[in-house]
Design a protein around this motif. Structure first.
Motif, mmCIF file in Angstrom:
data_model
loop_
_atom_site.group_PDB
_atom_site.id
_atom_site.type_symbol
_atom_site.label_atom_id
_atom_site.label_comp_id
_atom_site.label_asym_id
_atom_site.label_seq_id
_atom_site.Cartn_x
_atom_site.Cartn_y
_atom_site.Cartn_z
ATOM 1 N N GLN A 194 -29.447 -15.419 -29.729
ATOM 2 C CA GLN A 194 -29.668 -14.424 -30.788
ATOM 3 C C GLN A 194 -29.602 -12.999 -30.251
ATOM 4 O O GLN A 194 -28.975 -12.137 -30.844
ATOM 5 C CB GLN A 194 -31.021 -14.639 -31.457
ATOM 6 N N MET A 195 -30.226 -12.748 -29.141
ATOM 7 C CA MET A 195 -30.205 -11.404 -28.552
ATOM 8 C C MET A 195 -28.971 -11.307 -27.662
ATOM 9 O O MET A 195 -29.065 -11.321 -26.437
ATOM 10 C CB MET A 195 -31.501 -11.139 -27.799
ATOM 11 N N ASN A 196 -27.821 -11.214 -28.346
ATOM 12 C CA ASN A 196 -26.550 -11.235 -27.631
ATOM 13 C C ASN A 196 -25.814 -9.899 -27.697
ATOM 14 O O ASN A 196 -24.609 -9.838 -27.554
ATOM 15 C CB ASN A 196 -25.683 -12.385 -28.127
ATOM 16 N N LEU A 197 -26.565 -8.840 -27.954
ATOM 17 C CA LEU A 197 -26.140 -7.450 -27.794
ATOM 18 C C LEU A 197 -25.200 -6.881 -28.843
ATOM 19 O O LEU A 197 -25.373 -5.750 -29.275
ATOM 20 C CB LEU A 197 -25.523 -7.219 -26.418
ATOM 21 N N VAL A 198 -24.163 -7.625 -29.234
ATOM 22 C CA VAL A 198 -23.106 -7.045 -30.060
ATOM 23 C C VAL A 198 -22.660 -8.022 -31.141
ATOM 24 O O VAL A 198 -22.500 -9.213 -30.877
ATOM 25 C CB VAL A 198 -21.874 -6.656 -29.204
ATOM 26 N N HIS A 199 -22.433 -7.498 -32.336
ATOM 27 C CA HIS A 199 -21.768 -8.250 -33.410
ATOM 28 C C HIS A 199 -20.384 -7.658 -33.580
ATOM 29 O O HIS A 199 -20.205 -6.441 -33.508
ATOM 30 C CB HIS A 199 -22.528 -8.104 -34.743
ATOM 31 N N ALA A 200 -19.405 -8.528 -33.832
ATOM 32 C CA ALA A 200 -18.059 -8.069 -34.176
ATOM 33 C C ALA A 200 -17.513 -8.965 -35.274
ATOM 34 O O ALA A 200 -17.750 -10.181 -35.280
ATOM 35 C CB ALA A 200 -17.147 -8.104 -32.957
ATOM 36 N N SER A 201 -16.780 -8.385 -36.192
ATOM 37 C CA SER A 201 -16.178 -9.141 -37.294
ATOM 38 C C SER A 201 -15.345 -10.290 -36.745
ATOM 39 O O SER A 201 -14.682 -10.152 -35.712
ATOM 40 C CB SER A 201 -15.285 -8.224 -38.133
ATOM 41 N N ASP A 202 -15.348 -11.416 -37.494
ATOM 42 C CA ASP A 202 -14.635 -12.595 -36.998
ATOM 43 C C ASP A 202 -13.286 -12.833 -37.669
ATOM 44 O O ASP A 202 -12.619 -13.819 -37.381
ATOM 45 C CB ASP A 202 -15.504 -13.846 -37.101
ATOM 46 N N GLY A 203 -12.879 -11.954 -38.550
ATOM 47 C CA GLY A 203 -11.577 -12.095 -39.201
ATOM 48 C C GLY A 203 -11.279 -10.877 -40.053
ATOM 49 O O GLY A 203 -12.140 -10.014 -40.246
ATOM 50 N N VAL A 204 -10.070 -10.831 -40.580
ATOM 51 C CA VAL A 204 -9.621 -9.674 -41.349
ATOM 52 C C VAL A 204 -10.468 -9.491 -42.614
ATOM 53 O O VAL A 204 -10.894 -8.375 -42.925
ATOM 54 C CB VAL A 204 -8.121 -9.799 -41.697
ATOM 55 N N GLU A 205 -10.717 -10.570 -43.347
ATOM 56 C CA GLU A 205 -11.516 -10.459 -44.577
ATOM 57 C C GLU A 205 -12.949 -10.039 -44.263
ATOM 58 O O GLU A 205 -13.517 -9.179 -44.949
ATOM 59 C CB GLU A 205 -11.498 -11.777 -45.341
ATOM 60 N N ALA A 206 -13.549 -10.655 -43.249
ATOM 61 C CA ALA A 206 -14.916 -10.295 -42.862
ATOM 62 C C ALA A 206 -14.970 -8.839 -42.419
ATOM 63 O O ALA A 206 -15.918 -8.118 -42.743
ATOM 64 C CB ALA A 206 -15.417 -11.208 -41.750
ATOM 65 N N SER A 207 -13.961 -8.398 -41.703
ATOM 66 C CA SER A 207 -13.915 -7.017 -41.231
ATOM 67 C C SER A 207 -13.944 -6.040 -42.394
ATOM 68 O O SER A 207 -14.723 -5.079 -42.406
ATOM 69 C CB SER A 207 -12.660 -6.813 -40.389
ATOM 70 N N LYS A 208 -13.110 -6.280 -43.380
ATOM 71 C CA LYS A 208 -13.058 -5.392 -44.563
ATOM 72 C C LYS A 208 -14.411 -5.371 -45.267
ATOM 73 O O LYS A 208 -14.936 -4.300 -45.599
ATOM 74 C CB LYS A 208 -11.957 -5.878 -45.507
ATOM 75 N N ARG A 209 -14.990 -6.548 -45.502
ATOM 76 C CA ARG A 209 -16.282 -6.640 -46.195
ATOM 77 C C ARG A 209 -17.377 -5.934 -45.402
ATOM 78 O O ARG A 209 -18.162 -5.159 -45.940
ATOM 79 C CB ARG A 209 -16.652 -8.116 -46.405
ATOM 80 N N GLU A 210 -17.421 -6.160 -44.100
ATOM 81 C CA GLU A 210 -18.471 -5.582 -43.266
ATOM 82 C C GLU A 210 -18.317 -4.069 -43.118
ATOM 83 O O GLU A 210 -19.304 -3.336 -43.165
ATOM 84 C CB GLU A 210 -18.494 -6.270 -41.899
ATOM 85 N N ILE A 211 -17.110 -3.605 -42.927
ATOM 86 C CA ILE A 211 -16.888 -2.155 -42.833
ATOM 87 C C ILE A 211 -17.359 -1.482 -44.114
ATOM 88 O O ILE A 211 -18.037 -0.450 -44.075
ATOM 89 C CB ILE A 211 -15.407 -1.830 -42.524
ATOM 90 N N ASP A 212 -17.037 -2.073 -45.254
ATOM 91 C CA ASP A 212 -17.455 -1.505 -46.539
ATOM 92 C C ASP A 212 -18.970 -1.494 -46.703
ATOM 93 O O ASP A 212 -19.509 -0.640 -47.415
ATOM 94 C CB ASP A 212 -16.805 -2.254 -47.702
ATOM 95 N N LEU A 213 -19.686 -2.413 -46.074
ATOM 96 C CA LEU A 213 -21.152 -2.424 -46.133
ATOM 97 C C LEU A 213 -21.761 -1.244 -45.380
ATOM 98 O O LEU A 213 -22.791 -0.710 -45.775
ATOM 99 C CB LEU A 213 -21.720 -3.721 -45.529
ATOM 100 N N TYR A 214 -21.134 -0.844 -44.284
ATOM 101 C CA TYR A 214 -21.735 0.135 -43.383
ATOM 102 C C TYR A 214 -21.133 1.533 -43.470
ATOM 103 O O TYR A 214 -21.775 2.495 -43.054
ATOM 104 C CB TYR A 214 -21.645 -0.365 -41.936
ATOM 105 N N PHE A 215 -19.893 1.650 -43.976
ATOM 106 C CA PHE A 215 -19.208 2.945 -43.961
ATOM 107 C C PHE A 215 -18.489 3.212 -45.274
ATOM 108 O O PHE A 215 -17.885 2.313 -45.853
ATOM 109 C CB PHE A 215 -18.175 3.001 -42.828
ATOM 110 N N SER A 216 -18.517 4.471 -45.699
ATOM 111 C CA SER A 216 -17.677 4.897 -46.820
ATOM 112 C C SER A 216 -16.322 5.312 -46.240
ATOM 113 O O SER A 216 -16.204 5.593 -45.041
ATOM 114 C CB SER A 216 -18.317 6.078 -47.547
#
Length: 152
Positions: free
Chosen positions: A110-132
């Motif tokens: 769990q304490m593995n330091l970094v999260h990164a998106s695991d695919g193109v769709e996840a990336s788009k969804r996650e970026i939209d959650l955190y950034f305008s």
């Protein structure tokens, strides 16, 4: 060009590894197009980890990710989703290969330091959650011709 969300998790921030981790991405010629220090709220955690909310271990995950600030970043580069995930190594730091971020700095699942998106769709969804859109700063890096061939 591809984009990915990267979160330097609370354990990364608390252990003062932010610069160390960012320097690895920069050395790999990955562009940072947005970055901010934020405190993840329980509501944002539930949105980010929506597929895990009903799992019995979710309360611990939420407590961890909301327990201290994170550095949220959008990174950009060729095949960046795969490249970043390979740089991170296996989810469990005890199983991650030496030379990867988790292999070198983590000894936990769990304490593995970094999260990164695991695919193109996840990336788009996650970026939209955190950034305008207005927070994304696309720019030309002067050194790019020295990192990859013009036709790549």
């Amino acid at each position: 060009m591809e984009r990915s969300l990267v979160l330097l998790k609370p354990d990364c921030v608390q252990r003062r590894l932010i610069g160390t981790i960012i320097s690895r991405f920069e050395a790999k010629a990955i562009d940072i197009v947005a970055m901010k220090l934020i405190q993840i709220s329980p509501d944002l955690a539930k949105q980010h980890y929506a597929e895990h909310c009903e799992k019995p271990w979710y309360p611990g995950l939420e407590a961890f990710i909301t327990g201290a600030p994170v550095v949220a970043m959008v990174v950009q580069g060729l095949d960046v989703i795969r490249v970043v995930r390979e740089m991170l190594g296996a989810t469990n730091g005890l199983e991650a290969a030496p030379g990867t971020i988790r292999g070198d700095f983590s000894s936990s699942r769990q304490m593995n330091l970094v999260h990164a998106s695991d695919g193109v769709e996840a990336s788009k969804r996650e970026i939209d959650l955190y950034f305008s859109d207005s927070e994304l700063c696309a720019y030309d890096v002067a050194l790019t011709p020295w990192f990859r061939a013009e036709d790549e």
